[in-house]
Design an enzyme around this catalytic site. Structure first.
Site, PDB file in Angstrom:
ATOM      1  CG  ASN A  19       3.966  15.434  87.491  1.00 33.17           C
ATOM      2  OD1 ASN A  19       3.330  15.011  86.537  1.00 33.17           O
ATOM      3  ND2 ASN A  19       4.510  16.630  87.482  1.00 33.17           N
ATOM      4  CG  HIS A  20      -0.439  16.604  86.923  1.00 39.92           C
ATOM      5  ND1 HIS A  20      -1.147  17.779  86.925  1.00 39.92           N
ATOM      6  CD2 HIS A  20       0.833  16.941  86.621  1.00 39.92           C
ATOM      7  CE1 HIS A  20      -0.346  18.777  86.637  1.00 39.92           C
ATOM      8  NE2 HIS A  20       0.870  18.284  86.439  1.00 39.92           N
ATOM      9  CG  HIS A  68       5.270  11.337  84.561  1.00 37.33           C
ATOM     10  ND1 HIS A  68       4.350  11.615  83.577  1.00 37.33           N
ATOM     11  CD2 HIS A  68       5.510  12.509  85.190  1.00 37.33           C
ATOM     12  CE1 HIS A  68       4.036  12.893  83.619  1.00 37.33           C
ATOM     13  NE2 HIS A  68       4.723  13.462  84.595  1.00 37.33           N
TER      14      HIS A  68
END
Length: 125
Positions: A19-20, A68
């Site tokens: 997500n980053h 993730h």
């Protein structure tokens, strides 16, 4: 460092998108600014394109899926649906790609909307 290992020996490590690895998160947490200070805006764009190209998931030994995030908002998601996702763009605010990147475990049983506002929270059951 991990990206260098992947380039040197593609089979030595599996890197997946999290997500980053998005434009928004890179700005919020200072990655864009750090790259721009050390290099230039072109390198920021190179990293962004590289992050967008990272796989969203892996299936290891035809038995284990690695991604993730966590579970999806529905039970009947297939590998074919996941393979069909166009990953070469910024993550949307909803849908399978979003859930792959943003879903989180929760102590509360079942699936509920995530406190983050995107993805789902999934319980131990």
């Amino acid at each position: 460092s991990l990206l260098a290992f992947k380039v040197l020996d593609p089979e030595c490590i599996h890197l997946s998108r999290g997500n980053h690895e998005s434009k928004n998160m890179n700005k919020i947490y200072g990655f864009d600014g750090e790259v721009q200070a050390k290099f230039n805006n072109t390198m920021v764009e190179v990293f962004r394109e590289t992050f967008n190209a990272l796989p969203l998931a892996y299936v290891l030994n035809s038995r284990v899926i690695v991604l993730h995030g966590g579970l999806f908002s529905r039970d009947d998601v297939t590998l074919d649906e996941l393979r069909a996702i166009d990953r070469f763009h910024e993550p949307p605010d909803e849908g399978l790609m979003c859930e792959m990147l943003w879903s989180d475990p929760s102590p509360t049983p079942g699936r509920t909307p995530s406190k983050r506002g995107v993805g789902v929270a999934f319980g131990p059951d």
